[in-house]
Design an enzyme around this catalytic site. Structure first.
Site, mmCIF file in Angstrom:
data_model
loop_
_atom_site.group_PDB
_atom_site.id
_atom_site.type_symbol
_atom_site.label_atom_id
_atom_site.label_comp_id
_atom_site.label_asym_id
_atom_site.label_seq_id
_atom_site.Cartn_x
_atom_site.Cartn_y
_atom_site.Cartn_z
ATOM 1 N N ASP A 39 0.680 -1.285 0.296
ATOM 2 C CA ASP A 39 -0.431 -0.031 0.422
ATOM 3 C C ASP A 39 1.206 1.347 0.221
ATOM 4 O O ASP A 39 1.669 0.927 0.186
ATOM 5 C CB ASP A 39 -1.037 -0.057 1.046
ATOM 6 C CG ASP A 39 -1.942 1.090 1.576
ATOM 7 O OD1 ASP A 39 -2.047 1.384 0.455
ATOM 8 O OD2 ASP A 39 -2.626 1.429 2.019
ATOM 9 N N PHE A 40 0.422 2.225 -0.524
ATOM 10 C CA PHE A 40 0.786 3.430 -0.920
ATOM 11 C C PHE A 40 1.337 4.584 0.756
ATOM 12 O O PHE A 40 2.019 4.497 1.686
ATOM 13 C CB PHE A 40 0.329 4.306 -1.664
ATOM 14 C CG PHE A 40 1.433 5.730 -1.940
ATOM 15 C CD1 PHE A 40 3.230 5.415 -2.530
ATOM 16 C CD2 PHE A 40 1.441 7.098 -1.742
ATOM 17 C CE1 PHE A 40 3.404 6.158 -2.693
ATOM 18 C CE2 PHE A 40 2.173 8.135 -1.691
ATOM 19 C CZ PHE A 40 3.525 7.738 -2.498
ATOM 20 N N ASP A 41 -0.004 5.644 1.259
ATOM 21 C CA ASP A 41 0.082 5.730 1.891
ATOM 22 C C ASP A 41 -0.340 5.283 3.774
ATOM 23 O O ASP A 41 -0.566 4.113 3.449
ATOM 24 C CB ASP A 41 -1.438 6.918 2.236
ATOM 25 C CG ASP A 41 -1.151 7.486 0.526
ATOM 26 O OD1 ASP A 41 -0.938 8.921 1.227
ATOM 27 O OD2 ASP A 41 -2.188 7.254 -0.306
ATOM 28 N N ASP A 222 -1.516 -0.599 6.001
ATOM 29 C CA ASP A 222 -2.451 -0.212 7.359
ATOM 30 C C ASP A 222 -3.652 -0.121 7.200
ATOM 31 O O ASP A 222 -4.087 0.496 8.814
ATOM 32 C CB ASP A 222 -1.983 1.719 7.368
ATOM 33 C CG ASP A 222 -2.108 2.200 6.134
ATOM 34 O OD1 ASP A 222 -2.125 2.283 5.028
ATOM 35 O OD2 ASP A 222 -3.073 2.802 7.156
#
Length: 275
Positions: A39-41, A222
């Site tokens: 995932d990124f953020d 997250d």
């Protein structure tokens, strides 16, 4: 979806250096064909108030490039629109991108020529415009909130609002969208997303896996939206939850810095295997 409360201990209790995670990474690294999906953020990029200012940690970028050079498949799986995700990920050549929670997929990230773009029908486009207008009107008097447009949806952001403002904004948004019963509503960290297309990160990860056919997958996420991806992982896979909260992931790290530590550790293990 099965949530495993046995792995919802205090954040960081399973972090880099723990015997369980170290053993899992060593076993994972020994497989010739592996996929690292991220995932990124909140995973590669620390959270910031303005999503347009988000950027991946340089140490994570460097570790991902090391993994790619060592022959590891790399995928980015995010709720961000595909074009936005590609523009800020600082990805290695050949990386795969899954945007908009699985609604957009680019199996060759170099040029995006084979990307599955979201193409709305006239009816869908009209409903999306109406939904956007309704949400904008509902939130116009709520400070520190804003809307983000996506190819097939709208996202309400409340990261800058205090607790009361955020709660009021989310309630107003749900009421405003009540006339759109087929829209999928997904709650994440300080966001509430309304999507016309019903896709999720688990479906996106499954598609990447079917295409690349790795022997095992490591996925780190997250948010609550990442639980769909954790839920489809197999016994040989490594699921890493970043931060607090109940999860189906087997392992946990505290924050993006610890994600970077994991990626660096994995790069060393893969390089030593190949060396």
């Amino acid at each position: 979806m099965t949530i495993n409360p046995g792995h919802s201990r205090n954040p960081g209790s399973d972090g880099p250096g723990s015997a369980e995670l170290d053993a899992a990474l060593r076993q994972f690294a020994q497989r010739p064909q592996i996929l690292v999906a991220l995932d990124f953020d909140g995973v590669l990029a620390p959270f910031v108030r303005d999503p347009d200012a988000a950027a991946p940690m340089p140490s994570s970028v460097a570790a991902v490039h090391r993994l790619s050079r060592a022959g590891v498949h790399i995928a980015y799986i995010s709720g961000r629109p595909l074009a936005d995700l590609r523009s800020r990920a600082e990805a290695p050549a050949g990386a795969v991108f899954v945007g908009s929670h699985g609604a957009e997929v680019a199996m060759n990230g170099d040029d995006g020529a084979d990307a599955d773009a979201v193409e709305l029908s006239t009816d869908e486009a009209d409903r999306l415009a109406a939904l956007n207008s309704r949400l904008a009107s509902a939130l116009s008097r709520t400070p520190n909130t804003w809307l983000e447009s996506k190819p097939a949806g709208v996202v309400v952001h409340t990261r800058g609002a205090d607790e009361d403002e955020a709660a009021r904004a989310l309630e107003q948004a749900r009421e405003a969208a009540a006339d759109f019963p087929t829209v999928k509503v997904t709650k994440g960290h300080h966001v509430l997303e309304f999507a016309l297309r019903h896709s999720n990160k688990g479906e996106g990860l499954s598609r990447v896996r079917s295409s690349l056919r790795p022997e095992a997958v490591l996925f780190a996420g997250d948010d609550t939206t990442d639980e769909d991806a954790f839920a489809i992982l197999r016994p040989e896979d490594v699921g890493i939850k970043v931060g607090p909260g109940e999860t189906a992931a087997r392992y946990r790290v505290r924050d993006p810095q610890q994600v970077s530590d994991v990626l660096e550790q994995l790069a060393e293990l893969v390089e030593s295997r190949d060396g």
